[in-house]
Design a protein around this motif. Structure first.
Motif, PDB file in Angstrom:
ATOM      1  N   ARG A  87      35.266  34.005  40.835  1.00 38.85           N
ATOM      2  CA  ARG A  87      36.217  33.713  39.740  1.00 38.85           C
ATOM      3  C   ARG A  87      37.192  32.601  40.130  1.00 38.85           C
ATOM      4  NH1 ARG A  87      35.940  39.179  39.428  1.00 38.85           N
ATOM      5  NH2 ARG A  87      34.618  39.779  37.683  1.00 38.85           N
ATOM      6  N   LEU A 105      33.214  31.674  34.696  1.00 37.59           N
ATOM      7  CA  LEU A 105      32.708  33.057  34.766  1.00 37.59           C
ATOM      8  C   LEU A 105      33.855  34.065  34.939  1.00 37.59           C
ATOM      9  CD1 LEU A 105      29.600  32.498  37.102  1.00 37.59           C
ATOM     10  CD2 LEU A 105      29.651  32.564  34.610  1.00 37.59           C
ATOM     11  N   ARG A 106      35.073  33.584  34.735  1.00 36.81           N
ATOM     12  CA  ARG A 106      36.270  34.394  35.019  1.00 36.81           C
ATOM     13  C   ARG A 106      36.231  35.774  34.350  1.00 36.81           C
ATOM     14  NH1 ARG A 106      40.017  31.517  32.336  1.00 36.81           N
ATOM     15  NH2 ARG A 106      40.002  29.826  33.846  1.00 36.81           N
ATOM     16  N   ASP A 107      35.713  35.818  33.127  1.00 33.59           N
ATOM     17  CA  ASP A 107      35.773  37.071  32.370  1.00 33.59           C
ATOM     18  C   ASP A 107      34.497  37.913  32.465  1.00 33.59           C
ATOM     19  OD1 ASP A 107      38.382  36.553  31.566  1.00 33.59           O
ATOM     20  OD2 ASP A 107      37.675  35.209  29.970  1.00 33.59           O
ATOM     21  N   MET A 108      33.616  37.513  33.357  1.00 34.02           N
ATOM     22  CA  MET A 108      32.397  38.325  33.536  1.00 34.02           C
ATOM     23  C   MET A 108      32.757  39.588  34.321  1.00 34.02           C
ATOM     24  SD  MET A 108      29.504  36.989  32.368  1.00 34.02           S
ATOM     25  CE  MET A 108      28.116  37.484  33.378  1.00 34.02           C
ATOM     26  N   PRO A 109      32.169  40.740  33.948  1.00 44.22           N
ATOM     27  CA  PRO A 109      32.435  41.951  34.736  1.00 44.22           C
ATOM     28  C   PRO A 109      31.806  41.835  36.126  1.00 44.22           C
ATOM     29  CG  PRO A 109      30.834  42.369  32.988  1.00 44.22           C
ATOM     30  CD  PRO A 109      31.296  40.957  32.803  1.00 44.22           C
ATOM     31  N   ILE A 158      28.482  39.426  37.373  1.00 49.61           N
ATOM     32  CA  ILE A 158      28.913  38.057  37.712  1.00 49.61           C
ATOM     33  C   ILE A 158      27.989  37.378  38.729  1.00 49.61           C
ATOM     34  CG2 ILE A 158      30.491  38.580  39.640  1.00 49.61           C
ATOM     35  CD1 ILE A 158      32.480  36.611  38.254  1.00 49.61           C
ATOM     36  N   PRO A 211      24.387  35.965  36.270  1.00 50.23           N
ATOM     37  CA  PRO A 211      24.707  36.023  34.839  1.00 50.23           C
ATOM     38  C   PRO A 211      23.488  35.985  33.928  1.00 50.23           C
ATOM     39  CG  PRO A 211      25.803  34.139  35.916  1.00 50.23           C
ATOM     40  CD  PRO A 211      25.049  34.865  36.958  1.00 50.23           C
ATOM     41  N   ILE A 220      27.345  41.135  26.910  1.00 53.52           N
ATOM     42  CA  ILE A 220      28.244  40.918  28.056  1.00 53.52           C
ATOM     43  C   ILE A 220      28.613  39.436  28.149  1.00 53.52           C
ATOM     44  CG2 ILE A 220      28.378  40.957  30.598  1.00 53.52           C
ATOM     45  CD1 ILE A 220      26.766  43.541  30.504  1.00 53.52           C
ATOM     46  N   LYS A 261      30.919  38.433  25.275  1.00 50.36           N
ATOM     47  CA  LYS A 261      32.270  38.965  25.469  1.00 50.36           C
ATOM     48  C   LYS A 261      33.038  38.142  26.515  1.00 50.36           C
ATOM     49  CE  LYS A 261      34.445  43.402  25.855  1.00 50.36           C
ATOM     50  NZ  LYS A 261      34.355  44.660  26.529  1.00 50.36           N
ATOM     51  N   ALA A 262      32.294  37.637  27.526  1.00 51.62           N
ATOM     52  CA  ALA A 262      32.944  36.851  28.585  1.00 51.62           C
ATOM     53  C   ALA A 262      33.050  35.372  28.209  1.00 51.62           C
ATOM     54  CB  ALA A 262      32.152  36.993  29.879  1.00 51.62           C
TER      55      ALA A 262
END
Ligand code: FAD
Length: 489
Positions: A430, A436-440, A444, A447, A454, A457-458
């Motif tokens: 991140r 990719l900051r908002d990937m769970p 991550i 991806p 997912i 949402k990210a």
């Protein structure tokens, strides 16, 4: 007084030129300490030599560091009443010129170990003849290459026996910095550092380097103290976490000689013996790393052109792929493998990369992309602030499989499992791959395997906001193993 006696007396009293190279420090710098002890006038000299045969030009990050480190070192010398003379060009010409101009009768310097530098040092000594005495010191590695030998008198090609051997022998204590240096009648004419244009201007890409680093001896000593005081205790586990600042970050300091390995070793030892909370394993691992650096210098000294020739000549027939496009994608951190891209961007932004990630990106280049290790080594040389003639070359060959005591070629790092293991929450990714900051955390590392929801949402659109993987790791691994079969022998 006879001519011979007169020359003998002058030699005893004349100025000493201390030729400074990758040892930009006052502390534990034997040529400076010994020169100060004589009470004779001292002329510290630095020559930026990129012209002599075989000398490698500095990389961009090197130049940035060197500029600031020279500035700091010159200021330290002024603090003890001396001056640094700067020259640019062929070292042999300038050293001889300075000796002539100052009437110096002695030349001191720390030894160097790469073939081109050794040639220069020998040529200077030869050209000076008998009128000027030349003395070489051990300043920048703990163990001289000739002093560590196998039972049959050869040199070690495997690290563990090397480590065992040197663990049983000691080395000198660090030396105090000189309190003052006697001035010559006149210092020789110096060039101006700013005229060397070492700093990038158009564009100035050094913002990230400035944010992270303060070159110079004082900052190096502060970092060593900070490491020993705060980080050494947890070093054993912490050193494997790329997202954390838990290693010494002394590599550029050692590269430029702002701190000596003797000082680093002794300071860490002193902390460990005072503070019982520092585990034996932590101090042992730190010492092992410092000695790993020595091992690389031994290989360089005995083998020679480590940056050009495969240590293991079976690799001379290896069919590396040529792909300027893939190489560029890797250098830019756009491979689609988040841990690889994070590492390559950390390097570009800060001039440094965590050791674990150096291994991952190195494996990716040489095995997944089948691109020659020399291309990776050159990129690192240009972008690392710690780019080192022994460690960079030896470690790239280690990763590629062509080096001494290399990791076997069939051990191909999986960039996904490595990422899951060493950056489990994805914090490192991140930091350097903000797309990719908002990937769970779970998704991550790969991806392209994440569900559409997912990604949506990210805010990630593969192939648009973040690249799709440049290769399929499974297929690339198979291709690498097949290529290796051809040279296995
Ligand atoms: P720490 O973990 O704090 O270690 C302390 C010191 O030990 C380091 O400063 C370094 O001088 C030495 N050291 C640690 N690991 C190694 C090692 N594997 N080999 C040699 N010395 C080591 N290191 C460089 O100094 N210059 C390079 O150009 C360089 N290129 C590399 C290229 C590749 C492909 C790889 C895999 C490794 C490379 N290394 C290089 C080694 C290592 O990655 C760095 O020394 C380390 O990451 C520096 O961080 P640190 O100072 O916080 O290390």
């Amino acid at each position: 007084m006879s001519k011979r006696e007169k020359r003998g007396q002058e030699a005893f009293e004349g100025p000493i030129v201390v030729w400074i190279r990758d040892d930009l420090r006052l502390d534990d710098n034997p040529p400076l300490a010994h020169a100060a002890e004589t009470g004779r006038p001292v002329v510290p000299l630095f020559v930026l030599d990129e012209e002599s045969t075989g000398v490698r030009s500095l990389g961009g990050a090197h130049r940035w560091w060197l500029h600031h480190s020279l500035e700091s070192f010159a200021s330290s010398l002024r603090g003890i009443g001396s001056e640094l003379t700067l020259r640019r060009g062929k070292a042999e010409d300038h050293v001889l010129d300075i000796i002539e101009a100052t009437g110096a009768t002695t030349l001191f310097f720390n030894r160097r170990y790469d073939p081109a530098s050794r040639k220069i040092d020998d040529a200077v000594e030869k050209a000076l003849g008998e009128d000027v005495s030349v003395e070489r010191f051990t300043g920048n590695i703990l163990h001289e290459p000739e002093a560590v030998q196998t039972k049959s008198g050869g040199y070690y090609k495997v690290y563990t026996p090397f480590w065992k051997n040197v663990s049983e022998t000691g080395f000198r204590d660090p030396m105090d910095p000189p309190k003052g240096l006697k001035q010559p009648d006149a210092f020789p004419k110096s060039e101006k550092l700013k005229d060397w244009d070492l700093l990038p201007t158009k564009p100035d890409w050094s913002g990230g380097l400035r944010d992270l680093w303060t070159p110079g001896e004082t900052a190096a000593q502060e970092r060593l103290e900070h490491f020993c005081d705060e980080l050494l205790e947890g070093y054993e586990a912490g050193r494997e976490r790329p997202c954390a600042d838990e290693t010494s970050r002394l590599s550029p300091r050692l590269r430029w000689g702002e701190i000596s390995p003797f000082r680093a070793w002794h300071t860490a030892n002193a902390y460990a013996s005072r503070r019982k909370t520092i585990p034996d394993a932590a101090i042992r691992t730190f010492r092992r790393e410092l000695v790993w650096r020595d091992f690389n210098y031994h290989l360089l000294y005995h083998f020679g052109r480590l940056e050009a020739d495969n240590f293991n000549d079976r690799f001379d027939n290896f069919s590396w792929r040529t792909s300027a496009a893939d190489l560029k994608t890797w250098t830019k951190g756009l491979t689609g493998y988040p841990i690889v891209d994070a590492g390559m961007r950390q390097l570009w932004q800060t001039g440094w990369m965590h050791n674990r990630v150096r291994m991952i990106v190195g494996s990716f280049l040489t095995k997944d992309l089948l691109i020659d290790w020399r291309d990776g080594e050159s990129w690192f040389w240009d972008t690392l602030v710690d780019g080192d003639i022994a460690s960079n070359t030896s470690q790239w060959q280690w990763v590629a499989g062509s080096g001494a005591d290399a990791q076997p070629f069939f051990r191909i790092f999986n960039p996904i499992t490595q990422s899951e293991k060493f950056d489990p929450k994805g914090d490192y990714i991140r930091t350097y791959v903000p797309e990719l900051r908002d990937m769970p955390a779970k998704a991550i590392h790969a991806p392209w395997e994440a569900g559409k929801d997912i990604l949506a949402k990210a805010g990630v659109r593969l192939g648009v906001t973040y690249p799709k993987p440049i290769v399929d790791h499974g297929e690339a691994r198979q291709r690498a193993l097949e290529a290796y079969q051809a040279v296995k022998g």
